[in-house]
Structures are given as structure tokens and as C-alpha cells.
Write an enzyme that holds these catalytic residues in place. Structure first.
Site, PDB file in Angstrom:
ATOM      1  N   SER A  67       1.942  -7.728 -18.546  1.00 52.05           N
ATOM      2  CA  SER A  67       2.791  -7.540 -17.354  1.00 52.05           C
ATOM      3  C   SER A  67       2.493  -6.216 -16.672  1.00 52.05           C
ATOM      4  O   SER A  67       2.976  -5.968 -15.570  1.00 52.05           O
ATOM      5  CB  SER A  67       4.271  -7.599 -17.750  1.00 52.05           C
ATOM      6  OG  SER A  67       4.567  -6.609 -18.715  1.00 52.05           O
ATOM      7  N   HIS A 118      -0.079 -13.661 -15.455  1.00 57.42           N
ATOM      8  CA  HIS A 118       1.214 -13.050 -15.756  1.00 57.42           C
ATOM      9  C   HIS A 118       2.339 -14.064 -15.561  1.00 57.42           C
ATOM     10  O   HIS A 118       2.709 -14.388 -14.433  1.00 57.42           O
ATOM     11  CB  HIS A 118       1.436 -11.821 -14.868  1.00 57.42           C
ATOM     12  CG  HIS A 118       2.758 -11.158 -15.095  1.00 57.42           C
ATOM     13  ND1 HIS A 118       3.445 -10.505 -14.105  1.00 57.42           N
ATOM     14  CD2 HIS A 118       3.522 -11.051 -16.221  1.00 57.42           C
ATOM     15  CE1 HIS A 118       4.579 -10.032 -14.588  1.00 57.42           C
ATOM     16  NE2 HIS A 118       4.638 -10.355 -15.872  1.00 57.42           N
ATOM     17  N   GLU A 123       1.576 -15.144 -11.687  1.00 57.12           N
ATOM     18  CA  GLU A 123       0.645 -14.283 -10.973  1.00 57.12           C
ATOM     19  C   GLU A 123      -0.727 -14.387 -11.636  1.00 57.12           C
ATOM     20  O   GLU A 123      -0.859 -14.137 -12.832  1.00 57.12           O
ATOM     21  CB  GLU A 123       1.108 -12.822 -11.012  1.00 57.12           C
ATOM     22  CG  GLU A 123       2.368 -12.539 -10.208  1.00 57.12           C
ATOM     23  CD  GLU A 123       2.800 -11.081 -10.301  1.00 57.12           C
ATOM     24  OE1 GLU A 123       3.234 -10.529  -9.291  1.00 57.12           O
ATOM     25  OE2 GLU A 123       2.709 -10.505 -11.414  1.00 57.12           O
ATOM     26  N   ASN A 178       6.330  -6.751 -10.467  1.00 56.09           N
ATOM     27  CA  ASN A 178       6.793  -5.562 -11.201  1.00 56.09           C
ATOM     28  C   ASN A 178       6.580  -4.281 -10.404  1.00 56.09           C
ATOM     29  O   ASN A 178       7.301  -3.297 -10.583  1.00 56.09           O
ATOM     30  CB  ASN A 178       6.083  -5.467 -12.555  1.00 56.09           C
ATOM     31  CG  ASN A 178       6.667  -6.421 -13.578  1.00 56.09           C
ATOM     32  OD1 ASN A 178       7.755  -6.952 -13.380  1.00 56.09           O
ATOM     33  ND2 ASN A 178       5.963  -6.653 -14.657  1.00 56.09           N
TER      34      ASN A 178
END
Length: 534
Positions: A242, A263, A275, A313
Site C-alpha cells: 500500500s 493495491h 490500483e 493513500n
């Protein structure tokens, strides 16, 4: 089934089919046939709908109005109201936002931007049978992909297999699966451990390896080296990291063109976003296969540049930093949560940190701290983020440890109380001069959301995402940015880029350059243009 359907249709055409009639009980009669009963029924249903939607979605109350009209005045009257309300709803900003992101965005994400894949991945090896690994295995097996699920020992493997079995058993009980589908999915998962010599033979047949192991670069490097000695030369090695750079993970590979980031979001069986992150040396064919696997798993896939935090993120970092900043300025944790749910998020920022895990949160935010352009620089400022590390050191990791900002030890408590020990830690990190105690819930939410949206615009500006549509899709499906707003870019279009600039500049004067509007937003404000053309 086909024979029965044909026979039923013929009976209906001949007029010999007798419709089934339901014999209503006295409660059904009271609720449906009396004005007092109907009033009570629709009152209760309306309360439940409003509690669920928080008044943000105009369609559910309109549906209730159609049903009520049809029940009280007949089918023709109900259909007339339905036509009228449908026309009105189609022109609402909520409809435009959700059509733009949920319909057009999802359809776009179902198409492979890297091209058609002829030689599809048939066997996926998943390293790590924890929460993420088991989830990846489950969504793969559910789509008829053969899965090799490997953990270091039987204890770890059993936990993963049990999780998959429980999830599928729930679906079977709810009749979302047939017994055959249930058994077939379980059979698609082959459990392996380090001490089983046969795992080498199984992995030699894998088309893709997805590692979901500990977030440590040395561990990732060990995995890459080990896998390349076992898997075929054409096998893809995908990392579910991540935060760690995919290029750095691939730096030790003999075949770096086969390394890619995938991800997933937790829990994998429920969170729809994936992702896909190629590094500079990832081949187009590998990217195409990774996206294809995600689409087949039922995921909404966006391609993202290989930078710290990737897209979701990277946006979440400043958002969480602002939530911590407001805490340290004296804002009530409950007010911070309530402000975001009022804005339209499913959970508040403090609860989100607890749910994700404060250890993971700490890892995410620390990974974004550093000089621009690789890291976020001043855009991660505003809070003393070492407070999160202090919470982790004290054992307050979040829901999974029983305590975080909130206390989860009482399973029966619907509203989790604030952890008093966390408040003691918070006192040590209080801001000496600034105070957020006088801010309204709307102001609290706006400050956090503007930090998120600003970073999303920076991601578009820097080419981390390819379009505003991808940015909206990623935010809605990755962190549940309010769907009725359509995502960060559609929200900016709604309030107007110039208004967003004014809000950011006003906050910049008070708090600093972490609120400075991005160059791309300034350009849109100056030109009077939007991020979406429709």
C-alpha cells in the site's frame, strides 16, 4: 427452468394460469388497508430511510412517495407520480454526479486501457494467507481462477482458509451461491505451506504471484528473488503493497518487466477498488494482464503512477493529518466524526483511522513525509504526527487491538466510547496556541475535505492519475468519498473552482501553505472551466 418458463407462459396465454394469491394476516390488513396503518408504516419506513441516507439522496423518499400513491390511489396514479418524479430526479446534481462516476466511471474502468489480453492468467499464487491474502484468494476463486494460497505454516494457512470458508458459507446461507458454486470455489483454492516440498511444483505452473506479506522492503526483495527461482519466466510478480515503491521492489529482480503493483483495499471481498501500479520498466503486456485479472475479479480498476501512497493513500495522508491537527487543536473526536458523516462519508476520520489500524495509518502518513516532488513536503504539515506513533507504542492500534481512539472492548455497545487513555496521550500533543473548539461541524469537515481534494488535484497535475474521472472513481470506491457528490473533482465542479480557491486561500492565511491551492485549480478558476466537461 426453460421448460417450466415456457409451460407457464403458454398457460398464461391460454388463460388457464391461476395467479397465486396471498392471504394477508390481520397485521398486513391493518398496515395496507387502513389509513392509520399506512401512516404508521410509511412513517417508520421514512425514518429508517432518512437514517440510512442522512437526507443526502433524493431518490429513496421519492420511491416511497410512488409506492404510497400506488397503494392509496391505484396503479395508474402511482405510475403517473413515478413518471413525474423520475423526470425531476434525472435533473438533480446528485443524479448527474452518480451517473458520471458510478455509471460512466465504472464502465470506463471495466475496459482495459492497456489493450486486449489473449493469454489470460489462469493460475494465481497468493503469498500470505492473512486478511489481505485470503481476501485476494477468495475474489479470485469466486471468478473461476485457480489459486495457490501459501503461508509459512499450517496455523497461518488455516486462518486464511477458514476466513474464505466462513465468507462463502454466509453467501450459501443467504442463497447468493448454489451448493455447487460454493464447493467449486472452495476447490479452486489449494493450500500450501513452506514445509510442503510440493509448493515448488505448484508454483512452477503459476501465471501470476501476488504477494500480501509484511510491509518491509527487505521482505519484498526476498520474495522477488525466491519467486524468480521457482516460477516460469513469463510469470508476473505483483505486490499488494500500500506504500512501498514498486520500482524499488523490482530493483532486485532478474525480470523487472514482470513486476507490477496491485493495491487491493481491505476488506478485499467488499472494497471494489484496485490500483494497478506499473513502475518505469513494467511491460505493457504485464500491465494489461494485471488489469484483466482485476476486472475478472469484479474490481473497479484504475492505473496509477508509482509514487509514495499511489493515489488513494496519497490523498488520505493530508486528510488524516488534518484530522489529527484538529484533534490537537482541541476539537472533540466525536465532532470530527459527526462532521464527516454529516458531509456524506460513511464513517468519520477518527473512526477510519481506528478501522484501518493506527499502525497502518502511521506507516501511510510517514511514507508521505519528505521533500517534494516525490513526497508531499509542506502538504503533510499542520499536525504532530508522532502522536500516532505514541498511540501505537501504547498498544492502541485501533479496533483490531480492542482500543484506539475509541474503546472496542464491549462488543455489545452500539456507540463505542472514547478511549480515556488515548485522551491522556492527546493532551501531551495539544497545540500551544491554536484552537479548533469554536469551529462548526461544517467548518471541521471542510478543512479535512479540502486537504483531500487538494491532493487529488495535485495527483492529476503530476500525472499520477490519468484523468479527473479516474480520480473520482478512486476516491468513491477506495475511501467511500460521498457518491452523491461524485468524487473530489465533481465536488469542485459543483461548488466552483474559484470558490474552492477562495476557501483554500483563506485557510492558508490562518494555518499555512498546506492549504495552498494547486496550480491546476488556480488555472481552472482563472479560466472559469471545470474538471469535467459534462
Amino acid at each position: 427452468l426453460e421448460r417450466t418458463a415456457i409451460a407457464t407462459a403458454l398457460q398464461a396465454a391460454e388463460g388457464s394460469l391461476k395467479p397465486r394469491t396471498r392471504k394477508p394476516g390481520w397485521m398486513d390488513w391493518f398496515l395496507e388497508e387502513t389509513s392509520a396503518g399506512r401512516y404508521l408504516m410509511f412513517k417508520k419506513v421514512s425514518e429508517k430511510v432518512n437514517k440510512t441516507t442522512k437526507g443526502k439522496y433524493p431518490a429513496p423518499p421519492a420511491i416511497l412517495e410512488c409506492v404510497r400513491t400506488g397503494l392509496e390511489s391505484g396503479h395508474v396514479a402511482g405510475s403517473k407520480v413515478e413518471r413525474e418524479l423520475f423526470g425531476k430526479l434525472a435533473t438533480t446534481p446528485e443524479s448527474a454526479a452518480m451517473r458520471g462516476t458510478l455509471f460512466f466511471g465504472m464502465n470506463a474502468a471495466k475496459k482495459n486501457s492497456y489493450g486486449q489480453v489473449d493469454d489470460k492468467v489462469q493460475t494465481i499464487a497468493v503469498l500470505g494467507a492473512g486478511l489481505m491474502g485470503a481476501g485476494i484468494a477468495e475474489v479470485s476463486a469466486a471468478k473461476d481462477i485457480r489459486v495457490l494460497l501459501k503461508d509459512k505454516d499450517m496455523r497461518g494457512l488455516s486462518k486464511g482458509e477458514s476466513m474464505i470458508s466462513r465468507n462463502l458459507a454466509k453467501k450459501l446461507k443467504k442463497k447468493r451461491l448454489s451448493a455447487y458454486q460454493h464447493d467449486k470455489m472452495l476447490a479452486n483454492v489449494i493450500g500450501l505451506t513452506d514445509d510442503k516440498a510440493s509448493w515448488h511444483r505448484h508454483f512452477s505452473q503459476a501465471d501470476m504471484v501476488i504477494e500480501a506479506v509484511f510491509e518491509e522492503m527487505s521482505v519484498k526483495h526476498k520474495i522477488v528473488r525466491e519467486m524468480e527461482e521457482v516460477v516460469p519466466e513469463s510469470c508476473i510478480i505483483a505486490s499488494n503493497t500500500s506504500t512501498l515503491p514498486i520500482g524499488e521492489i523490482a530493483s532486485v529482480a532478474k525480470r523487472p518487466q514482470n513486476v507490477v503493483g496491485m493495491h487491493y483495499f481491505s476488506p478485499v471481498d467488499k472494497m471494489p477498488l484496485l490500483e494497478v501500479i506499473p513502475h518505469s520498466g513494467t511491460s505493457k503486456e504485464v500491465c494489461a494482464k494485471a488489469v484483466d485479472v482485476g476486472i475478472r475479479q469484479g474490481k473497479t480498476v484504475i492505473a496509477v503512477k508509482d509514487v509514495p501512497g499511489f493515489y488513494v493513500n496519497r490523498c488520505l495522508g493530508p486528510f488524516l493529518a488534518e484530522a489529527v491537527s484538529l484533534l490537537q487543536q482541541g476539537a472533540d473526536p466525536l465532532d470530527i466524526n459527526a462532521s464527516l458523516t454529516k458531509f456524506g462519508f460513511m464513517v468519520g476520520g477518527i473512526t477510519l483511522a481506528d478501522e484501518v489500524g493506527l499502525d497502518v495509518t502511521s506507516h501511510v502518513v510517514n511514507n508521505l513525509i519528505g521533500e517534494q516532488p516525490k513526497f508531499l513536503g509542506v502538504r503533510m504539515e499542520g499536525a504532530d504526527l508522532s502522536m500516532i506513533e505514541a498511540m501505537v507504542k501504547a498498544g492502541f492500534v485501533g479496533r483490531k487491538s480492542g482500543k484506539g481512539f475509541f474503546d472496542y472492548t464491549d462488543d455489545k455497545a452500539k456507540k463505542k466510547p472514547i478511549n480515556p487513555e488515548a485522551l491522556k496521550i492527546l493532551k501531551d500533543f495539544q497545540h500551544p496556541t491554536k484552537s479548533a473548539k469554536g469551529l462548526s461541524q461544517d467548518q471541521l469537515a471542510e478543512q479535512m475535505v479540502l486537504r483531500f481534494v487538494s491532493e487529488a488535484i495535485h495527483c492529476l497535475e503530476d500525472g499520477i492519475i490519468s484523468s479527473a474521472l479516474d480520480g473520482d472513481v478512486g476516491a468513491v470506491f477506495g475511501v467511500a468519498f460521498p457518491p452523491f457528490l461524485g468524487g473530489p473533482f465533481r465536488w469542485i465542479d459543483k461548488i466552483g473552482p474559484s470558490v474552492a480557491v477562495e476557501k483554500m486561500e483563506a485557510l492558508q492565511k490562518v494555518h499555512g501553505d498546506m492549504f495552498a491551492p494547486p496550480k491546476l485549480l488556480l488555472e481552472h478558476a482563472k479560466a472559469g472551466t471545470k474538471f469535467h466537461s459534462q
